[in-house]
Design a protein around this motif. Structure first.
Motif, PDB file in Angstrom:
ATOM      1  N   LEU A 110      77.185  13.095  52.844  1.00 29.34           N
ATOM      2  CA  LEU A 110      75.892  12.776  53.436  1.00 29.34           C
ATOM      3  C   LEU A 110      76.016  11.660  54.476  1.00 29.34           C
ATOM      4  CD1 LEU A 110      72.972  13.740  53.206  1.00 29.34           C
ATOM      5  CD2 LEU A 110      72.563  11.953  51.517  1.00 29.34           C
ATOM      6  N   ILE A 111      77.023  10.827  54.344  1.00 29.56           N
ATOM      7  CA  ILE A 111      77.255   9.784  55.353  1.00 29.56           C
ATOM      8  C   ILE A 111      77.644  10.439  56.674  1.00 29.56           C
ATOM      9  CG2 ILE A 111      78.689   7.805  55.989  1.00 29.56           C
ATOM     10  CD1 ILE A 111      78.898   7.107  53.050  1.00 29.56           C
ATOM     11  N   TYR A 112      78.596  11.372  56.629  1.00 28.10           N
ATOM     12  CA  TYR A 112      78.989  12.110  57.837  1.00 28.10           C
ATOM     13  C   TYR A 112      77.797  12.897  58.391  1.00 28.10           C
ATOM     14  CZ  TYR A 112      83.918  11.247  56.656  1.00 28.10           C
ATOM     15  OH  TYR A 112      85.123  10.656  56.381  1.00 28.10           O
ATOM     16  N   ALA A 113      77.035  13.518  57.483  1.00 33.56           N
ATOM     17  CA  ALA A 113      75.914  14.358  57.911  1.00 33.56           C
ATOM     18  C   ALA A 113      74.851  13.540  58.635  1.00 33.56           C
ATOM     19  CB  ALA A 113      75.307  15.059  56.693  1.00 33.56           C
ATOM     20  N   THR A 114      74.530  12.384  58.092  1.00 36.74           N
ATOM     21  CA  THR A 114      73.504  11.530  58.702  1.00 36.74           C
ATOM     22  C   THR A 114      73.934  11.067  60.078  1.00 36.74           C
ATOM     23  OG1 THR A 114      72.820  10.790  56.498  1.00 36.74           O
ATOM     24  CG2 THR A 114      72.103   9.461  58.369  1.00 36.74           C
ATOM     25  N   LYS A 115      75.199  10.689  60.200  1.00 39.00           N
ATOM     26  CA  LYS A 115      75.712  10.245  61.491  1.00 39.00           C
ATOM     27  C   LYS A 115      75.690  11.379  62.520  1.00 39.00           C
ATOM     28  CE  LYS A 115      77.915   7.665  64.521  1.00 39.00           C
ATOM     29  NZ  LYS A 115      77.207   6.581  65.252  1.00 39.00           N
ATOM     30  N   LEU A 116      76.174  12.554  62.143  1.00 34.54           N
ATOM     31  CA  LEU A 116      76.220  13.680  63.081  1.00 34.54           C
ATOM     32  C   LEU A 116      74.825  14.134  63.476  1.00 34.54           C
ATOM     33  CD1 LEU A 116      79.163  15.680  61.500  1.00 34.54           C
ATOM     34  CD2 LEU A 116      79.085  14.860  63.860  1.00 34.54           C
ATOM     35  N   GLN A 117      73.889  14.168  62.532  1.00 37.06           N
ATOM     36  CA  GLN A 117      72.518  14.551  62.853  1.00 37.06           C
ATOM     37  C   GLN A 117      71.903  13.573  63.843  1.00 37.06           C
ATOM     38  OE1 GLN A 117      71.196  17.412  61.376  1.00 37.06           O
ATOM     39  NE2 GLN A 117      69.400  17.261  62.717  1.00 37.06           N
ATOM     40  N   MET A 119      73.434  12.049  66.114  1.00 37.17           N
ATOM     41  CA  MET A 119      74.086  12.237  67.400  1.00 37.17           C
ATOM     42  C   MET A 119      73.568  13.473  68.129  1.00 37.17           C
ATOM     43  SD  MET A 119      77.975  11.306  66.097  1.00 37.17           S
ATOM     44  CE  MET A 119      78.794  11.334  67.690  1.00 37.17           C
ATOM     45  N   GLY A 120      72.678  14.228  67.473  1.00 37.40           N
ATOM     46  CA  GLY A 120      72.091  15.387  68.123  1.00 37.40           C
ATOM     47  C   GLY A 120      72.595  16.722  67.622  1.00 37.40           C
ATOM     48  N   ALA A 151      77.187   1.740  62.249  1.00 36.52           N
ATOM     49  CA  ALA A 151      77.531   3.109  62.658  1.00 36.52           C
ATOM     50  C   ALA A 151      76.365   4.060  62.439  1.00 36.52           C
ATOM     51  CB  ALA A 151      78.760   3.589  61.892  1.00 36.52           C
ATOM     52  N   LEU A 152      75.616   3.852  61.357  1.00 38.37           N
ATOM     53  CA  LEU A 152      74.498   4.742  61.037  1.00 38.37           C
ATOM     54  C   LEU A 152      73.177   4.273  61.635  1.00 38.37           C
ATOM     55  CD1 LEU A 152      75.285   5.389  57.253  1.00 38.37           C
ATOM     56  CD2 LEU A 152      75.697   6.940  59.158  1.00 38.37           C
ATOM     57  N   ASN A 153      73.176   3.025  62.142  1.00 42.09           N
ATOM     58  CA  ASN A 153      71.947   2.414  62.670  1.00 42.09           C
ATOM     59  C   ASN A 153      70.837   2.458  61.623  1.00 42.09           C
ATOM     60  OD1 ASN A 153      70.398   1.082  64.610  1.00 42.09           O
ATOM     61  ND2 ASN A 153      69.612   2.998  65.473  1.00 42.09           N
ATOM     62  N   SER A 410      82.770  11.404  66.013  1.00 42.26           N
ATOM     63  CA  SER A 410      82.873  11.554  67.472  1.00 42.26           C
ATOM     64  C   SER A 410      83.701  12.781  67.828  1.00 42.26           C
ATOM     65  CB  SER A 410      83.494  10.297  68.091  1.00 42.26           C
ATOM     66  OG  SER A 410      82.656   9.184  67.916  1.00 42.26           O
ATOM     67  N   ALA A 411      84.830  12.948  67.131  1.00 43.41           N
ATOM     68  CA  ALA A 411      85.696  14.098  67.395  1.00 43.41           C
ATOM     69  C   ALA A 411      84.976  15.408  67.108  1.00 43.41           C
ATOM     70  CB  ALA A 411      86.969  13.991  66.559  1.00 43.41           C
ATOM     71  N   VAL A 412      84.258  15.468  65.983  1.00 42.89           N
ATOM     72  CA  VAL A 412      83.566  16.698  65.595  1.00 42.89           C
ATOM     73  C   VAL A 412      82.416  16.996  66.556  1.00 42.89           C
ATOM     74  CG1 VAL A 412      82.139  17.760  63.800  1.00 42.89           C
ATOM     75  CG2 VAL A 412      84.230  16.529  63.175  1.00 42.89           C
ATOM     76  N   HIS A 413      81.647  15.978  66.892  1.00 44.70           N
ATOM     77  CA  HIS A 413      80.513  16.190  67.786  1.00 44.70           C
ATOM     78  C   HIS A 413      80.973  16.703  69.151  1.00 44.70           C
ATOM     79  CE1 HIS A 413      77.137  14.889  70.476  1.00 44.70           C
ATOM     80  NE2 HIS A 413      76.461  15.473  69.524  1.00 44.70           N
ATOM     81  N   GLU A 414      82.048  16.148  69.665  1.00 46.92           N
ATOM     82  CA  GLU A 414      82.566  16.583  70.964  1.00 46.92           C
ATOM     83  C   GLU A 414      83.204  17.967  70.879  1.00 46.92           C
ATOM     84  OE1 GLU A 414      85.223  13.527  72.226  1.00 46.92           O
ATOM     85  OE2 GLU A 414      83.681  11.972  72.198  1.00 46.92           O
ATOM     86  N   ALA A 415      83.635  18.367  69.674  1.00 51.50           N
ATOM     87  CA  ALA A 415      84.303  19.668  69.512  1.00 51.50           C
ATOM     88  C   ALA A 415      83.321  20.825  69.407  1.00 51.50           C
ATOM     89  CB  ALA A 415      85.193  19.642  68.267  1.00 51.50           C
ATOM     90  N   ILE A 416      82.065  20.543  69.104  1.00 48.37           N
ATOM     91  CA  ILE A 416      81.084  21.618  68.855  1.00 48.37           C
ATOM     92  C   ILE A 416      81.008  22.620  70.012  1.00 48.37           C
ATOM     93  CG2 ILE A 416      78.628  22.109  68.537  1.00 48.37           C
ATOM     94  CD1 ILE A 416      78.495  19.483  66.884  1.00 48.37           C
ATOM     95  N   PRO A 417      80.892  22.192  71.277  1.00 50.20           N
ATOM     96  CA  PRO A 417      80.770  23.187  72.359  1.00 50.20           C
ATOM     97  C   PRO A 417      82.109  23.761  72.819  1.00 50.20           C
ATOM     98  CG  PRO A 417      80.586  20.975  73.259  1.00 50.20           C
ATOM     99  CD  PRO A 417      80.694  20.818  71.776  1.00 50.20           C
TER     100      PRO A 417
END
Length: 579
Positions: A110-117, A119-120, A151-153, A410-417
């Motif tokens: 859930l920590i990863y999920a909250t951060k990625l969500q 980020m958009g 990191a999570l703001n 950051s790596a996962v978010h940039e990898a999505i597209p």
């Protein structure tokens, strides 16, 4: 040496479970452990269990851990009848709900999920139980906690259950106090509640009480199948946060673990309030015993938040490093030793009969040299304990999660597209020399059944090493106790130890063995190379100026790997120098 292993304790606390079981089985009174874990705990308010490793009551957890331990010692793991990830050449069903990222496991996922969500990304969490933390405390350093909040703001301060001034480190005649290491107790049930609320408010989806049977990897996404093999949803990238019991990791780990950390302990009341004002990061009060085990202690006060507040409750763990040799003792016998030795470790406790045991832990944590684990997939990534990114000296992944959160998201978010290849995506889990170098420390802190090492060797070794690190100051000691091995601190402590105890060097070499020493020296050389690359190469490269998206993505991962693999990511709290 120990490092956030101790932060890990943290996560391990995650494994603490309610001890309310009683049993009528005659075998239940066959040992001190079974008798004490069968005693009903006094009321401490409602306890939530959550899912994941360690869920259950005291005796059922012990019996489940014992069964897994017997299987681990007896033979290499039996491969499952069919792989958890199965390939498909067809495009995924268009009718399924689709997400950018799906995360398996909610304990730390859930920590990863909250951060990625935030980020958009569109994110789903799939949890086999309820998305809720347990009623206990995970310990973490103040600096790590601030980094997580940043990191999570998010304001996570309502989740602080305990805070205290110092922790102790001690071996034999050496003892010192450290600040800023595991000095906060975080309540995972409250933290999870905050994260879940923020995650769902931002549009995230939680699938609770949902077991996953398999993943079907299509060219465009991965379909998550429920226990009945019915498709649940699909996602472009899957993060496996299911811990060291990950079914995906089980498909790839073909051999016995490289090392084991067995941990037993309790959260209990009955200690003196007057002496319960500091914790232990790592402590010994004896040498190698007749079972060929060196026991270490870790403990933290529980329930102290306000300045001057006192508590008679603390969490105490006893842990040991060993291999998976079939001659190794049962976890129950180690737990019996815990209860036998606890009064000598905590002198304010006259008898273990005086304890009110609230929760107990019986667990072992397998570790593998081949870590972080890369798998053959361009859409599934193992993170946290599932990948083995935690220190081999650690018992869990809370500290490792806080450290690697921004890098991985950051790596996962940039990898999505991007349509990355398997090699490209798995570069997130590239070789980290400081992680591999930590294996020597575990090797030095265990005795095999066939070694003739004298009973006081490990205490002497640690006493000398930590005395040198203490003399070098907090810049060396604090990162080391938080799972961050750095070349400067390692080189300085080794040189100091050699000068202080030159006659111990041949004994150390004989204990760890020449092949292991040569392998370790290779990791130290790589640690030096990563340190130089991060200091000299990275400042002269601006990946954002690279036009090719995939090439830009790879250069960012390469530079992050240099930084984290060298330990240069550690943000030292300068205020510790004033204390």
């Amino acid at each position: 040496m120990p490092t956030n292993m101790f932060s890990v304790m943290l996560f391990m606390s995650c494994l603490l479970c309610s001890n309310s079981l009683s049993t009528n089985s005659p075998a239940a009174t066959a040992s001190t452990t079974r008798r004490l874990l069968s005693k009903p705990a006094k009321s401490v308010g409602p306890l939530t269990q959550g899912g994941g490793a360690g869920a259950g009551d005291g005796l059922s957890m012990l019996e489940a851990a014992e069964k897994r331990w017997d299987m681990t010692k007896s033979s290499p793991p039996t491969p499952p009848p069919s792989p958890f990830i199965r390939p498909s050449q067809e495009m995924s069903p268009p009718s399924l709900d689709s997400y950018d990222v799906a995360i398996l496991g909610s304990t730390l996922g859930l920590i990863y999920a909250t951060k990625l969500q935030s980020m958009g990304a569109s994110v789903a969490v799939v949890e086999r139980a309820k998305v809720q933390g347990r009623s206990q405390e995970w310990n973490i350093g103040t600096g790590e906690f601030h980094s997580l909040q940043s990191a999570l703001n998010l304001d996570l301060t309502p989740a602080i259950g305990s805070c205290f001034d110092t922790n102790r480190v001690g071996f034999g005649e050496f003892e010192c106090r450290v600040k800023g290491v595991l000095d906060l107790g975080i309540k995972p049930d409250i933290m999870t509640g905050i994260l879940k609320e923020e995650f769902e408010k931002a549009g995230g989806i939680c699938f609770e009480d949902t077991s996953v049977s398999s993943l079907l990897e299509h060219p465009d996404s991965v379909v998550i199948n429920k226990a009945d093999e019915e498709p649940l949803c699909k996602a472009k990238i899957i993060l496996d946060c299911t811990g060291n019991g990950s079914p995906i990791a089980r498909d790839y780990r073909k051999d016995k673990p490289s090392g084991i950390c067995v941990v037993v302990g309790t959260c209990a009341s009955g200690y003196s309030e007057e002496t319960n004002d500091f914790g232990d990061v790592i402590y010994t009060n004896g040498g190698i015993n007749e079972k060929n085990l060196q026991y270490f202690w870790e403990s933290f006060p529980v329930g102290m938040v306000k300045e001057g507040e006192k508590s008679n409750t603390k969490t105490t763990y006893m842990f040991t490093y060993l291999d998976a040799d079939s001659r190794r003792p049962t976890i129950e016998s180690i737990f019996d030793d815990y209860f036998d030795l606890l009064p000598s470790y905590q002198p304010s406790l006259k008898s273990v009969e005086d304890l009110n045991i609230i929760r107990s832990l019986s667990a072992f944590f397998p570790t593998y040299k081949a870590s972080p684990l890369k798998i053959d997939s361009n859409r599934v990534l193992l993170v946290g304990d599932a990948s083995g990114i935690q220190s081999p000296l650690s018992f869990g992944g809370f500290g490792a999660t806080t450290r690697h959160l921004t890098r991985i998201t950051s790596a996962v978010h940039e990898a999505i597209p991007l349509d990355l290849s398997s090699n490209e995506l798995q570069s997130v889990n590239s070789y980290l020399p400081n992680l591999s170098a930590a294996w020597m420390f575990q090797k030095a802190m265990m005795k095999t059944p066939d070694q003739g090492t004298d009973s006081g060797f490990i205490e002497r070794l640690l006493s000398g090493n930590f005395k040198v690190m203490d003399d070098m100051g907090p810049r060396t000691m604090v990162p080391f106790l938080q799972d961050v091995v750095r070349f400067d601190g390692l080189l300085g402590s080794l040189a100091g130890s050699f000068i202080a105890t030159p006659l111990e060097m041949p004994i150390i070499i004989g204990h760890v063995g020449i092949p292991a020493l040569i392998e370790w020296m290779g990791h130290v050389a790589a640690l030096a190379a990563f340190t130089m690359a991060d200091a000299l190469v990275s400042p002269n490269i601006d990946p954002d100026r690279i036009p090719n998206q995939k090439e830009r993505w790879m250069w960012k991962r390469r530079m992050e790997n240099w930084k984290f693999g060298s330990g240069n990511d550690f943000d030292f709290d300068e205020s510790l120098l004033e204390l």
